[in-house]
Scaffold this motif. Structure first.
Motif, PDB file in Angstrom:
ATOM      1  N   VAL A  15      25.451  41.312  45.887  1.00 12.73           N
ATOM      2  CA  VAL A  15      25.731  42.027  44.633  1.00 12.73           C
ATOM      3  C   VAL A  15      26.013  41.046  43.504  1.00 12.73           C
ATOM      4  O   VAL A  15      25.513  41.194  42.372  1.00 12.73           O
ATOM      5  N   ALA A  16      26.807  40.001  43.800  1.00  7.29           N
ATOM      6  CA  ALA A  16      27.098  38.991  42.781  1.00  7.29           C
ATOM      7  C   ALA A  16      25.827  38.268  42.353  1.00  7.29           C
ATOM      8  O   ALA A  16      25.618  37.994  41.162  1.00  7.29           O
ATOM      9  N   LEU A  17      24.955  37.963  43.323  1.00  3.82           N
ATOM     10  CA  LEU A  17      23.690  37.302  43.000  1.00  3.82           C
ATOM     11  C   LEU A  17      22.808  38.194  42.138  1.00  3.82           C
ATOM     12  O   LEU A  17      22.181  37.733  41.169  1.00  3.82           O
ATOM     13  N   LEU A  18      22.747  39.492  42.467  1.00  4.14           N
ATOM     14  CA  LEU A  18      21.943  40.418  41.679  1.00  4.14           C
ATOM     15  C   LEU A  18      22.444  40.503  40.239  1.00  4.14           C
ATOM     16  O   LEU A  18      21.649  40.493  39.289  1.00  4.14           O
ATOM     17  N   LEU A  19      23.754  40.561  40.052  1.00  2.00           N
ATOM     18  CA  LEU A  19      24.313  40.616  38.699  1.00  2.00           C
ATOM     19  C   LEU A  19      24.007  39.329  37.924  1.00  2.00           C
ATOM     20  O   LEU A  19      23.679  39.376  36.733  1.00  2.00           O
ATOM     21  N   ALA A  20      24.108  38.191  38.614  1.00  2.00           N
ATOM     22  CA  ALA A  20      23.799  36.914  37.946  1.00  2.00           C
ATOM     23  C   ALA A  20      22.326  36.842  37.556  1.00  2.00           C
ATOM     24  O   ALA A  20      21.979  36.400  36.450  1.00  2.00           O
ATOM     25  N   LEU A  21      21.442  37.280  38.453  1.00  2.00           N
ATOM     26  CA  LEU A  21      20.011  37.275  38.144  1.00  2.00           C
ATOM     27  C   LEU A  21      19.685  38.256  37.030  1.00  2.00           C
ATOM     28  O   LEU A  21      18.826  37.975  36.176  1.00  2.00           O
ATOM     29  N   ALA A  22      20.342  39.414  37.010  1.00  2.00           N
ATOM     30  CA  ALA A  22      20.116  40.381  35.939  1.00  2.00           C
ATOM     31  C   ALA A  22      20.536  39.807  34.600  1.00  2.00           C
ATOM     32  O   ALA A  22      19.847  39.970  33.581  1.00  2.00           O
ATOM     33  N   ALA A  23      21.683  39.107  34.564  1.00  2.00           N
ATOM     34  CA  ALA A  23      22.125  38.479  33.318  1.00  2.00           C
ATOM     35  C   ALA A  23      21.133  37.416  32.867  1.00  2.00           C
ATOM     36  O   ALA A  23      20.796  37.320  31.674  1.00  2.00           O
TER      37      ALA A  23
END
Length: 324
Positions: A15-23
């Protein structure tokens, strides 16, 4: 229990990786965009709302949908080496789009999606029917058949496009690319999200389906109905992805295999993690494609062709974690 305890930290990290990639996806691209510009420049906000946000959402929805569709198709075929885009689903969806374009040039995008879904459903049904008849002691025969099957459909697609002078048009459907995604041109992918939710709702019955016809019927499952439901999920996700952003390979192959290594084969537990892994893989490769030749872009289908193949080879030959 050990598998679940290991999957929980992995899920939080995902989830943290997905949020970082989305940003990163929101602020990486040919046009300069920053938080400061968003608060000061109306043109920057227009770029954000019309292009960057739809593109990020499209990558997340397409990746999650393809990963879950791959998980469902592997369950139907009872083989971990297949996925819709390398087993005829993507090629048949593109054939459906081309056919409706030739017969009805003024057809709307939903009509093209319906034709692509019908073609993908027919092709996926034939693939699963043949795959179930191959000897289970030779699991590599199924992906080999899928590659040959997809190649035949792809050849038919190319030949028909060449004869009708539509090769450049077909290139849009067979090479996945998010660069053309704008507000108003990606919303059909929310239907792929709905199909993903449907797969999660039917996860327990699909898990029973993976035991085979005799065992499923013996446990009281309507085998034919669940097989149809699984094929519809795979076909709809494949068709929507192809008609919206083009063919995106390996997501439905790598993400489910990676997840099932960690959490096991039960679809109720594996489906959310497969969606998360597929979204991260697709979004990460899209961001990487924007950075490799900045300010130009490499299509996400090209990047995933390299990254996905390498990841799949690692899954095939790398060490397997022990599960309780």
């Amino acid at each position: 229990m050990r598998a679940v305890s290991r999957a929980s930290p992995a899920g939080l990290a995902g989830v943290a990786l997905l949020l970082a990639l989305a940003a990163a996806s929101l602020f990486v691209g040919a046009g300069h965009l920053s938080l400061a510009r968003l608060t000061q420049d109306p043109a920057a906000w227009t770029l954000f709302a019309a292009s960057r946000l739809p593109r990020t959402l499209a990558a997340v929805l397409a990746g999650a949908g393809l990963a879950v569709a791959g998980l469902v198709m592997q369950t139907l075929a009872r083989n971990r080496f297949v996925e819709p885009m390398t087993a005829g689903g993507g090629q048949s969806a593109a054939l459906g789009v081309l056919a409706v374009t030739l017969l009805w040039p003024a057809a709307s995008l939903p009509m093209k999606m319906a034709a692509a879904s019908a073609a993908a459903l027919a092709a996926s049904s034939l693939f699963v029917a043949v795959a179930q008849r191959l000897p289970p002691t030779q699991p590599l025969l199924v992906p080999l058949f899928g590659l040959a099957y997809g190649a035949v459909l792809g050849s038919a697609l190319t030949f028909l496009a060449w004869r009708t002078d539509l090769l450049q048009y077909v290139e849009v459907w067979i090479n996945g690319d998010f660069s053309g995604v704008l507000r108003g041109r990606y919303e059909l992918l929310w239907l792929a999200a709905a199909a993903t939710g449907l797969a999660w709702w039917a996860a327990d019955r699909l898990t029973v389906l993976s035991l085979g016809r005799d065992a499923s019927v013996g446990l009281g499952l309507d085998y034919a109905a669940m097989m149809r439901l699984g094929l519809v999920i795979v076909s709809v996700v494949s068709a929507i992805t192809v008609t919206t952003v083009g063919m995106i390979p390996f997501v439905g192959l790598v993400a489910p295999n990676l997840v099932t290594r960690l959490v096991g084969d039960h679809l109720r537990r594996a489906t959310p993690w497969a969606a998360l892994a597929g979204a991260c893989l697709t979004l990460g490769c899209d961001v990487l494609g924007r950075l490799l030749r900045h300010p130009y872009e490499a299509p996400v289908g090209t990047v995933l062709g390299v990254v996905g193949a390498a990841a799949f080879l690692w899954l095939l030959f790398g060490p397997r974690p022990a599960r309780a």
